[in-house]
Write a protein that holds these residues in place. Structure first.
Motif, PDB file in Angstrom:
ATOM      1  N   ALA A 262      38.089  34.073  31.353  1.00  0.00           N
ATOM      2  CA  ALA A 262      38.323  34.845  32.575  1.00  0.00           C
ATOM      3  C   ALA A 262      39.585  35.691  32.497  1.00  0.00           C
ATOM      4  CB  ALA A 262      38.385  33.909  33.780  1.00  0.00           C
ATOM      5  N   ASP A 263      40.533  35.300  31.661  1.00  0.00           N
ATOM      6  CA  ASP A 263      41.762  36.086  31.538  1.00  0.00           C
ATOM      7  C   ASP A 263      41.497  37.480  30.980  1.00  0.00           C
ATOM      8  OD1 ASP A 263      43.220  33.968  32.527  1.00  0.00           O
ATOM      9  OD2 ASP A 263      43.898  33.261  30.558  1.00  0.00           O
ATOM     10  N   MET A 264      40.350  37.652  30.324  1.00  0.00           N
ATOM     11  CA  MET A 264      40.011  38.962  29.749  1.00  0.00           C
ATOM     12  C   MET A 264      39.286  39.873  30.726  1.00  0.00           C
ATOM     13  SD  MET A 264      41.019  39.898  26.760  1.00  0.00           S
ATOM     14  CE  MET A 264      39.812  41.159  26.359  1.00  0.00           C
ATOM     15  N   CYS A 265      38.951  39.370  31.915  1.00  0.00           N
ATOM     16  CA  CYS A 265      38.137  40.171  32.839  1.00  0.00           C
ATOM     17  C   CYS A 265      38.831  41.435  33.332  1.00  0.00           C
ATOM     18  CB  CYS A 265      37.669  39.303  34.004  1.00  0.00           C
ATOM     19  SG  CYS A 265      36.458  38.050  33.475  1.00  0.00           S
ATOM     20  N   PRO A 266      40.154  41.406  33.663  1.00  0.00           N
ATOM     21  CA  PRO A 266      40.792  42.679  34.020  1.00  0.00           C
ATOM     22  C   PRO A 266      40.701  43.720  32.911  1.00  0.00           C
ATOM     23  CG  PRO A 266      42.162  40.824  34.699  1.00  0.00           C
ATOM     24  CD  PRO A 266      41.066  40.257  33.847  1.00  0.00           C
ATOM     25  N   THR A 267      40.839  43.282  31.663  1.00  0.00           N
ATOM     26  CA  THR A 267      40.699  44.210  30.531  1.00  0.00           C
ATOM     27  C   THR A 267      39.286  44.755  30.438  1.00  0.00           C
ATOM     28  OG1 THR A 267      42.408  43.010  29.312  1.00  0.00           O
ATOM     29  CG2 THR A 267      40.940  44.423  28.028  1.00  0.00           C
ATOM     30  N   ALA A 268      38.310  43.881  30.678  1.00  0.00           N
ATOM     31  CA  ALA A 268      36.911  44.318  30.620  1.00  0.00           C
ATOM     32  C   ALA A 268      36.622  45.359  31.692  1.00  0.00           C
ATOM     33  CB  ALA A 268      35.984  43.116  30.777  1.00  0.00           C
ATOM     34  N   ASN A 269      37.107  45.139  32.896  1.00  0.00           N
ATOM     35  CA  ASN A 269      36.882  46.121  33.962  1.00  0.00           C
ATOM     36  C   ASN A 269      37.569  47.444  33.637  1.00  0.00           C
ATOM     37  OD1 ASN A 269      35.462  44.932  36.564  1.00  0.00           O
ATOM     38  ND2 ASN A 269      36.692  43.281  35.680  1.00  0.00           N
ATOM     39  N   SER A 304      29.145  39.690  38.209  1.00  0.00           N
ATOM     40  CA  SER A 304      29.643  40.128  39.526  1.00  0.00           C
ATOM     41  C   SER A 304      31.112  40.546  39.468  1.00  0.00           C
ATOM     42  CB  SER A 304      29.451  39.017  40.560  1.00  0.00           C
ATOM     43  OG  SER A 304      28.102  38.675  40.683  1.00  0.00           O
ATOM     44  N   GLN A 305      31.459  41.304  38.450  1.00  0.00           N
ATOM     45  CA  GLN A 305      32.819  41.793  38.302  1.00  0.00           C
ATOM     46  C   GLN A 305      33.106  42.931  39.286  1.00  0.00           C
ATOM     47  OE1 GLN A 305      35.445  40.740  36.178  1.00  0.00           O
ATOM     48  NE2 GLN A 305      34.072  38.955  36.165  1.00  0.00           N
ATOM     49  N   PRO A 306      34.374  43.255  39.519  1.00  0.00           N
ATOM     50  CA  PRO A 306      34.698  44.347  40.449  1.00  0.00           C
ATOM     51  C   PRO A 306      34.013  45.666  40.115  1.00  0.00           C
ATOM     52  CG  PRO A 306      36.670  43.088  39.952  1.00  0.00           C
ATOM     53  CD  PRO A 306      35.586  42.532  39.064  1.00  0.00           C
ATOM     54  N   SER A 307      33.746  45.905  38.843  1.00  0.00           N
ATOM     55  CA  SER A 307      33.081  47.150  38.455  1.00  0.00           C
ATOM     56  C   SER A 307      31.559  47.042  38.519  1.00  0.00           C
ATOM     57  CB  SER A 307      33.503  47.544  37.033  1.00  0.00           C
ATOM     58  OG  SER A 307      33.191  46.507  36.122  1.00  0.00           O
ATOM     59  N   ALA A 308      31.028  45.920  39.007  1.00  0.00           N
ATOM     60  CA  ALA A 308      29.582  45.716  39.005  1.00  0.00           C
ATOM     61  C   ALA A 308      28.848  46.756  39.839  1.00  0.00           C
ATOM     62  CB  ALA A 308      29.243  44.311  39.496  1.00  0.00           C
ATOM     63  N   SER A 309      29.434  47.169  40.965  1.00  0.00           N
ATOM     64  CA  SER A 309      28.755  48.154  41.813  1.00  0.00           C
ATOM     65  C   SER A 309      28.590  49.478  41.073  1.00  0.00           C
ATOM     66  CB  SER A 309      29.549  48.356  43.105  1.00  0.00           C
ATOM     67  OG  SER A 309      28.938  49.342  43.910  1.00  0.00           O
ATOM     68  N   ALA A 310      29.665  49.934  40.428  1.00  0.00           N
ATOM     69  CA  ALA A 310      29.579  51.176  39.653  1.00  0.00           C
ATOM     70  C   ALA A 310      28.634  50.999  38.471  1.00  0.00           C
ATOM     71  CB  ALA A 310      30.962  51.589  39.167  1.00  0.00           C
ATOM     72  N   ALA A 311      28.656  49.814  37.873  1.00  0.00           N
ATOM     73  CA  ALA A 311      27.774  49.536  36.739  1.00  0.00           C
ATOM     74  C   ALA A 311      26.315  49.588  37.162  1.00  0.00           C
ATOM     75  CB  ALA A 311      28.111  48.171  36.141  1.00  0.00           C
ATOM     76  N   LYS A 312      26.019  49.038  38.316  1.00  0.00           N
ATOM     77  CA  LYS A 312      24.633  49.040  38.797  1.00  0.00           C
ATOM     78  C   LYS A 312      24.189  50.456  39.135  1.00  0.00           C
ATOM     79  CE  LYS A 312      23.207  45.525  41.167  1.00  0.00           C
ATOM     80  NZ  LYS A 312      22.924  44.531  42.236  1.00  0.00           N
ATOM     81  N   GLN A 313      25.075  51.227  39.736  1.00  0.00           N
ATOM     82  CA  GLN A 313      24.722  52.617  40.054  1.00  0.00           C
ATOM     83  C   GLN A 313      24.415  53.400  38.777  1.00  0.00           C
ATOM     84  OE1 GLN A 313      27.792  54.760  42.135  1.00  0.00           O
ATOM     85  NE2 GLN A 313      26.393  56.368  42.824  1.00  0.00           N
ATOM     86  N   TYR A 314      25.225  53.145  37.751  1.00  0.00           N
ATOM     87  CA  TYR A 314      25.014  53.828  36.468  1.00  0.00           C
ATOM     88  C   TYR A 314      23.723  53.365  35.798  1.00  0.00           C
ATOM     89  CZ  TYR A 314      25.347  53.748  31.341  1.00  0.00           C
ATOM     90  OH  TYR A 314      25.060  53.800  30.008  1.00  0.00           O
TER      91      TYR A 314
END
Length: 733
Positions: A262-269, A304-314
């Motif tokens: 989970a520590d890598m999730c900010p980097t992933a987003n 369900s990451q913070p960027s998931a909404s943008a990812a789903k739209q894309y």
């Protein structure tokens, strides 16, 4: 009584019609299991006792390439990439991480097909080798070294069995001098995906080892933000298309690391948002080893990451909407959009088109689990599966399954007999074993055998071939690596799609698809007549010579060496005395064969003037954004026996491509002589070369000049010979 009988008849008719409307489902579990059978046929090294093809147990595979090493570091093992014996980390890493994603998301399907343990073993075989391929591991990013490509064109020119290979196997690495965030990003993704899998399997220590390699690889990739290249003039089997494509690889890798840590999730987003901001990545429609953003989006959505909404739209609202739009009909320029063939294939890439379709079917299956329009995605994936397996058309592209299967895959060992007797001696680019002679059944395992049109002698069950053209034509020619090749990465997304559909079928999720509802075996109806490919041997030359005037139908060979050559000896050129039908041209398909192809598309006039004072021709490729254009130029006339200046121009989206390898192929009019000259494009995208005197023609003869490039390639294509130029002629005076 009569009224009752009539009612019974009506009821039976109603039941019969309803049953007819319910199409029999493909056997998704069988397809899933067969995929791993294919992967085990691609294993290299000292084969494990659980391999399904062991020669000692009646199969066709023996241990091979037991001396692979880099400066003494053991590189034995892993998987062969495709129809030859190269081992390439980029597509392998991408394929492994996608297979593990299918295992994680659709585990029930693997369990139901009794293939989970097999899949785990195969993934460990892959990750064990990828650990070896990290030949120098360090927490200091600059000190790491990774294997990028093991072997090269030497393997393309070897046609024997892998255990008898005698060719050299050069190795090319990614290190601080080359960089290569795209390549090493796939190492990081595969390591992290493996860590996720093996942690869930209770192998925490091995998972920790993998994740440490993932962190080192990712740190290297972040510190070297570029795409990997081999030295100039060296054949590179896989080369990234977009210079900024490494950003998507970092998004894909960091998403997997986020799934483990989970520590890598900010980097992933961060990296996902960075990739989404690049138009060339955001608006691409492919998903493969070179275009990884759709996979990164699916991972971010699943977590369900913070960027998931943008990812789903894309992924859902843009990419899958394009793929699922069956109203956009072919023909269309390849790689520019998705179009639908007459029989219903969603078509994107001219090179291994089913690879991209299968990969996007996997994305649709994942969105069938996480998306807003779940049922539409599931049913679309099912419709494409029915095309690929032939259940809907009567023509299968999956070897070992369905009707009218491919018979001549571009795969060296499958062209040879499964069993043989030692000794086996080097012969004609391969080997000839005791009792072997000629070609076909009982023939030698050599180049002549490979180029002969006999059906494969080994059934590569589970292998997905490249696929048809935009008119549903499939020539089924062994040399045709664009359509007939099989590969580890070709199957990866397709395997995930099969797993997803198997799981949806189990839960009743296919019942509302058109014609859905029945489950079970792999037969199915074929409402359209089979699309039988024409035979690829030309009609006999009755009389021979130019006077023969024989016409060769479309999608049959009209030139090239060995194989189907109608004369006693043929060179690399068009066959003398044969021609294509009106409206078609005999066009070079590779450095070895030519094929009658329906008429070319009209191109915009080239902006450049002729490069060498003579005729200029452009590749049979539309001048549209996102596609390379290769032009070749040579003098229209030249003195006999004299050297000739050749030139080629390579552009990408109108901009020159520098540092690209271009091979000029010159064939004389008799078809009995040819020469290949190599050059590299300069800053203006122009490659210049001199045709040597010994390759010049005699007075009164003519030659054709064409060019191919492994560097200028359409998006997502395997980088062997992705574009070939239209030919120009030289008349020798």
């Amino acid at each position: 009584m009569g009224a009752m009988r009539a009612c019974v008849i009506v009821a039976l008719l109603f039941i019969g019609v309803a049953a007819a409307r319910r199409q029999k489902e493909d056997d998704y579990g069988k397809i899933l299991s067969m995929s791993y059978k294919f992967y085990e046929g691609q294993m290299s090294g000292e084969l494990p006792p659980w391999n399904q093809h062991l020669y000692s147990k009646g199969g066709w595979r023996k241990s091979a390439h037991l001396k692979d090493n880099y400066n003494g570091v053991d590189l034995v093992g892993g998987f062969y990439d495709a129809g030859d014996y190269l081992k390439i980390s980029h597509p392998l890493g991408w394929g492994v991480s996608n297979l593990i994603l299918s295992m994680v998301e659709f585990k029930q399907a693997y369990d139901d097909a009794n293939v989970w343990a097999t899949a785990v073993r195969n993934m460990k075989w892959a990750t064990d080798w990828l650990i070896k391929a990290h030949v120098k591991a360090s927490d200091n990013p600059r000190d790491n070294v990774f294997i990028g490509q093991l072997s090269g064109k030497n393997d393309h020119h070897y046609f024997g069995r892998p255990e008898h290979a005698y060719n050299e196997r050069p190795i090319y690495v990614a290190d601080s001098s080359t960089g290569g965030a795209d390549l090493v990003g796939e190492f990081a993704a595969a390591y992290a995906a493996g860590a996720v899998l093996f942690k869930a399997e209770g192998q925490a220590a091995y998972a920790n080892v993998l994740y440490k390699h993932a962190k080192q690889a990712f740190a290297f990739a972040e510190a070297h933000p570029n795409t990997w290249k081999v030295p100039p003039g060296v054949f590179q089997a896989y080369a990234s298309y977009w210079p900024e494509g490494y950003i998507a690889h970092l998004a894909w890798a960091s998403a997997w690391m986020c799934k483990y840590d989970a520590d890598m999730c900010p980097t992933a987003n961060k990296w996902f948002n960075n990739a989404l901001a690049v138009n060339n990545l955001r608006y691409g429609l492919g998903y493969d080893w070179d275009s990884t953003l759709p996979g990164a989006a699916a991972l971010m959505i699943s977590m369900s990451q913070p960027s998931a909404s943008a990812a789903k739209q894309y992924l859902e609202d843009y990419v899958l909407t394009k793929w699922e739009n069956s109203g956009n009909k072919c023909p269309q320029p390849s790689y520019s959009t998705v179009c639908y063939t007459p029989k219903g294939l969603a078509y994107y890439s001219d090179w291994g088109t089913l690879r991209n379709t299968g990969n996007m079917m996997f994305m649709a299956a994942l969105m069938g689990k996480y998306g807003n329009n779940k049922q539409a995605h599931i049913c679309w994936a099912r419709s494409q599966m029915r095309y690929i397996t032939g259940t809907a058309t009567g023509k299968s592209y999956l070897i070992g399954y369905g009707p009218d299967q491919p018979k001549r895959p571009h795969h060296r060992q499958s062209a040879c007999s499964a069993r043989y007797t030692e000794p086996c001696n080097p012969f004609n680019g391969g080997t000839c074993c005791a009792g072997e002679s000629g070609v076909g059944v009982g023939g030698c395992c050599d180049e002549s055998n490979f180029r002969n049109p006999h059906p494969a002698q080994i059934v590569l069950a589970g292998a997905l071939v490249g696929g048809p053209d935009q008119s549903d034509n499939y020539p089924d020619i062994r040399e045709d690596y664009q359509r007939s090749e099989v590969a580890f990465d070709y199957n990866a997304g397709f395997t995930g799609a099969a797993a997803g559909l198997a799981q949806f079928a189990r839960s009743g999720g296919l019942g509302s698809c058109p014609g859905g509802g029945s489950s079970g075996g792999g037969g199915g109806s074929a409402p359209n007549p089979p699309s039988n490919p024409p035979p690829n041997t030309p009609p006999p030359n009755n009389g021979g010579g130019n006077g023969g005037g024989k016409t060769i139908p479309d999608w049959q060979k009209c030139g090239g060496i060995e194989g189907n050559c109608p004369a006693s000896s043929c060179g690399d050129g068009k066959w003398n005395g044969f021609s294509c039908k009106s409206g078609s041209v005999c066009k070079r398909q590779s450095e070895y064969f030519w094929m009658c192809t329906p008429g070319t598309r009209t191109l915009a006039a080239p902006a450049a003037t002729p490069l060498a004072g003579g005729a200029t021709a452009a590749a049979d490729q539309p001048a549209v954004p996102g596609v390379d254009l290769l032009e070749v130029s040579a003098p229209a006339a030249a003195p006999a026996g004299s050297p000739v200046q050749l030139a080629a121009s390579l552009t990408r989206m109108g901009a020159p491509v520098s540092g690209a390898v271009v091979e000029f192929v010159v064939a004389d009019s008799t078809g009995n002589g040819s020469a290949t000259v190599q050059a590299v494009t300069d800053r203006e995208g122009i490659a210049r070369a001199v045709l040597p005197v010994e390759a010049a023609g005699a007075a009164g003869s003519s030659s054709t000049v064409s060019a191919v490039t492994p560097d200028g390639k359409a998006m997502g294509a395997k980088g062997t010979v992705a574009l070939s130029s239209a030919e120009v002629g030289i008349t020798w005076q």
